[in-house]
Design a protein around this motif. Structure first.
Motif, PDB file in Angstrom:
ATOM      1  N   ASN A 201      19.445  93.332 122.686  1.00  0.00           N
ATOM      2  CA  ASN A 201      17.987  93.426 122.640  1.00  0.00           C
ATOM      3  C   ASN A 201      17.391  94.344 123.694  1.00  0.00           C
ATOM      4  OD1 ASN A 201      17.949  91.640 120.517  1.00  0.00           O
ATOM      5  ND2 ASN A 201      17.498  89.837 121.774  1.00  0.00           N
ATOM      6  N   ARG A 204      16.127  97.685 122.407  1.00  0.00           N
ATOM      7  CA  ARG A 204      15.642  97.742 121.029  1.00  0.00           C
ATOM      8  C   ARG A 204      14.166  97.403 120.910  1.00  0.00           C
ATOM      9  NH1 ARG A 204      20.948  97.140 120.054  1.00  0.00           N
ATOM     10  NH2 ARG A 204      21.781  98.088 118.162  1.00  0.00           N
ATOM     11  N   VAL A 206      10.885  95.629 119.315  1.00  0.00           N
ATOM     12  CA  VAL A 206      10.688  94.227 118.962  1.00  0.00           C
ATOM     13  C   VAL A 206      11.028  93.971 117.490  1.00  0.00           C
ATOM     14  CG1 VAL A 206       8.226  94.500 118.418  1.00  0.00           C
ATOM     15  CG2 VAL A 206       9.075  92.302 119.198  1.00  0.00           C
ATOM     16  N   THR A 207      10.899  94.992 116.671  1.00  0.00           N
ATOM     17  CA  THR A 207      11.183  94.816 115.247  1.00  0.00           C
ATOM     18  C   THR A 207      12.675  94.708 114.965  1.00  0.00           C
ATOM     19  OG1 THR A 207      11.132  97.195 114.977  1.00  0.00           O
ATOM     20  CG2 THR A 207       9.097  96.009 114.471  1.00  0.00           C
ATOM     21  N   ARG A 209      14.877  93.249 117.393  1.00  0.00           N
ATOM     22  CA  ARG A 209      15.487  92.305 118.313  1.00  0.00           C
ATOM     23  C   ARG A 209      15.988  91.054 117.601  1.00  0.00           C
ATOM     24  NH1 ARG A 209      11.045  92.008 122.601  1.00  0.00           N
ATOM     25  NH2 ARG A 209      10.789  94.248 122.526  1.00  0.00           N
ATOM     26  N   LEU A 210      17.023  90.455 118.159  1.00  0.00           N
ATOM     27  CA  LEU A 210      17.626  89.273 117.541  1.00  0.00           C
ATOM     28  C   LEU A 210      17.303  88.028 118.345  1.00  0.00           C
ATOM     29  CD1 LEU A 210      21.175  90.746 116.829  1.00  0.00           C
ATOM     30  CD2 LEU A 210      19.319  90.430 115.186  1.00  0.00           C
ATOM     31  N   LEU A 211      17.109  86.939 117.639  1.00  0.00           N
ATOM     32  CA  LEU A 211      16.925  85.636 118.275  1.00  0.00           C
ATOM     33  C   LEU A 211      18.264  84.908 118.331  1.00  0.00           C
ATOM     34  CD1 LEU A 211      13.702  84.568 116.370  1.00  0.00           C
ATOM     35  CD2 LEU A 211      13.857  84.913 118.834  1.00  0.00           C
ATOM     36  N   ALA A 213      18.541  81.813 117.308  1.00  0.00           N
ATOM     37  CA  ALA A 213      18.589  80.891 116.164  1.00  0.00           C
ATOM     38  C   ALA A 213      19.506  81.367 115.024  1.00  0.00           C
ATOM     39  CB  ALA A 213      17.183  80.616 115.657  1.00  0.00           C
ATOM     40  N   LEU A 278      15.056  84.879 108.529  1.00  0.00           N
ATOM     41  CA  LEU A 278      14.572  83.680 109.216  1.00  0.00           C
ATOM     42  C   LEU A 278      13.110  83.862 109.660  1.00  0.00           C
ATOM     43  CD1 LEU A 278      15.206  80.862 110.436  1.00  0.00           C
ATOM     44  CD2 LEU A 278      15.816  82.048 112.551  1.00  0.00           C
ATOM     45  N   LEU A 279      12.806  85.034 110.239  1.00  0.00           N
ATOM     46  CA  LEU A 279      11.420  85.305 110.666  1.00  0.00           C
ATOM     47  C   LEU A 279      10.478  85.184 109.477  1.00  0.00           C
ATOM     48  CD1 LEU A 279      11.820  88.392 113.070  1.00  0.00           C
ATOM     49  CD2 LEU A 279      11.456  86.031 113.716  1.00  0.00           C
TER      50      LEU A 279
ATOM     51  N   VAL B  41      10.618  81.705 117.035  1.00  0.00           N
ATOM     52  CA  VAL B  41      10.458  82.522 115.820  1.00  0.00           C
ATOM     53  C   VAL B  41       8.997  82.966 115.677  1.00  0.00           C
ATOM     54  CG1 VAL B  41      10.613  82.516 113.303  1.00  0.00           C
ATOM     55  CG2 VAL B  41      12.390  81.418 114.653  1.00  0.00           C
ATOM     56  N   ASP B  57       5.029  98.115 121.941  1.00  0.00           N
ATOM     57  CA  ASP B  57       6.309  97.434 121.770  1.00  0.00           C
ATOM     58  C   ASP B  57       6.652  96.748 123.088  1.00  0.00           C
ATOM     59  OD1 ASP B  57       8.829  96.639 121.071  1.00  0.00           O
ATOM     60  OD2 ASP B  57       9.401  98.576 120.209  1.00  0.00           O
TER      61      ASP B  57
END
Lengths: 385, 86
Positions: A201, A204, A206-207, A209-211, A213, A278-279, B41, B57
């Motif tokens: 992340n 990268r 924000v579009t 990026r990985l969570l 979860a 998921l988002l 989320v 961003d």
């Protein structure tokens, strides 16, 4: 000819009310198109059609409440003519969509008063309603049980939150009544997973990026590939293996209650795809725009209550599924590595499983697989074809 | 974009994530995630929305320390192409 039926909306929802048709007679429908919006006890749901065809007739109208499985529309398949399906449509139209209750004998009316059926009078007394003040819809204006129930409903129309609470209560009561749960928990080190995500992340947008979860969900899905006895349903006294691994994600709604729509075929997806899905799923669940297929597909559920601050969760299985995995809060805790105590980010993963279909030993192996998979996040991030 | 316009844009993003939230009643100096009950989320969806709405961003390293509406507005205001006028 395709008889389009109100699909299953999850095991705890057995009926729905049509809010609107998204198609009209004459429209061409492709597999996967949303054809109607149905209100359920939990949310308004987009209902898809899983056939190609041309809409010939819509059999219910907005406001109609029908049980799951009711034929609500008829479609013509390619090559069929309207005449070929006419007779079936006429038959469906003449049959009531909703079974009407048997008419009870009606007591003779007193002069100047509408008759009240015995059942209606009894129910009115239970509810504290004066039946003589109601408008009757029975023969000769008689007041029926339905009239009393309708009057009671008008006097106390439950809000969605109340109805959803009742729905959850029914499903969870059934679960605790019928399913012999056993519970296991395992502390899972997340140093490798969090380091992988931080590195991924850092540079990268924000579009992209990985969570965490989706990584936790993928670990469950890949562990299910090794232990498929936790992926499926218990129906009619037997375990039925799920067709695909579709992970239901428990999503709390701010207005109260929760839904658990599914991410489909999780093991086949890379982490970017899973993250994106998921988002999207969470946003649509909270905005009330889920699809019927998403609510009926889950073969297991994962709940992550850790974000509310709890260290571990002892979840209740969503029937007819046979297992649910819970994740608690990610916390730095002391952990012994090579004889040295170090601070390590840990999450407690828990499993509630159905003892009719598996034993604690298998459950332990399954949770150990979840833990082991989370030590290799790069592999989890790759899609498996 | 003025500070008020920026606030309006950010609250618009928040409304899309949490349609039932009364964004007008938010206390700008208090933790946003506590007031609206946002999980990770939702927070990611919010930041994606902010990126789309105002073109900023927020890097991962900064996102963790931006917890209130005021902090977010300040952060975005100094990064907009033209300095805010109000």
């Amino acid at each position: 000819m395709i008889e389009f039926r109100l699909p299953s909306l999850g095991s705890d929802m057995d009926k729905g009310t049509l809010l609107e048709w998204r198609v009209q007679p004459g429209d061409t429908v492709k597999k996967g198109d949303v054809v109607a919006v149905i209100d359920t006890t939990k949310a308004a749901i987009d209902v898809e059609c899983w056939h190609d065809g041309t809409v010939e007739a819509l059999l219910i109208e907005p406001g109609d409440e029908v049980p799951v499985g009711t034929v609500v529309a008829v479609l013509r398949e390619a090559g069929e003519t309207a005449e070929q399906v006419r007779a079936r449509i006429d038959a469906l139209r003449s049959a009531p969509a909703v079974p009407t209750p048997q008419a009870a004998p009606v007591a003779a009316a007193e002069p100047g008063r509408a008759a009240v059926s015995p059942a209606a009078r009894r129910r009115a007394a239970e509810l504290g309603i004066d039946p003589n003040g109601l408008a009757g819809t029975g023969a000769g204006g008689a007041i029926t049980l339905a009239d009393v129930e309708a009057a009671a409903a008008r006097a106390h129309a439950p809000g969605r939150a109340e109805v959803m609470r009742q729905t959850i209560a029914a499903a969870m009561s059934r679960s605790k009544r019928e399913i012999p749960h056993y519970y296991l928990a395992e502390d899972v080190p997340l140093a490798a997973a969090t380091a992988f995500l931080a590195e991924h992340n850092a540079a990268r947008s924000v579009t992209e990026r990985l969570l965490l979860a989706p990584l936790l969900l993928q670990a469950v899905a890949r562990a299910l590939q090794r232990y498929p006895d936790f992926n499926g349903f218990f129906r009619d006294g037997a375990f039925i293996r799920g067709m695909g691994i579709h992970v239901g994600v428990a999503i709390t709604l701010r207005s109260g209650g929760l839904v658990a729509p599914a991410l489909r075929h999780v093991p086949t997806k890379d982490l970017d795809t899973l993250n994106r899905e998921l988002l999207d799923l969470v946003q649509r669940a909270r905005a009330g725009s889920l699809k019927a297929s998403e609510l009926s597909d889950a073969t297991i559920t994962v709940t992550s209550l850790g974000e509310q601050g709890v260290r571990s969760v002892f979840p209740i299985i969503y029937p007819p599924q046979v297992a649910i995995v819970g994740y608690g809060r990610v916390l730095e805790r002391p952990w012994v590595i090579d004889g040295v105590v170090r601070p390590v980010p840990l999450v407690t993963a828990s499993l509630a499983a159905d003892h009719r279909t598996s034993d604690g030993h298998r459950g332990g192996l399954f949770l150990a697989a979840v833990r082991e998979l989370l030590q290799r996040p790069r592999e989890l991030a790759q899609a498996i074809p | 974009m003025s500070r008020d316009e920026l606030r309006k844009a950010l609250l618009g993003c928040l409304s899309r994530i949490a349609p039932e939230a009364d964004v007008a009643a938010l206390r700008p100096g208090e933790r946003l995630r506590d007031q609206v009950d946002l999980d990770s989320v939702d927070w990611m969806n919010f930041l994606v929305g902010v990126h789309a709405a105002v073109g900023i961003d927020v890097p991962d390293a900064d996102a963790a320390r931006l917890t209130t509406l005021d902090q977010l507005i300040d952060y975005c205001a100094v990064r907009l192409p033209s300095r805010p006028s109000g």
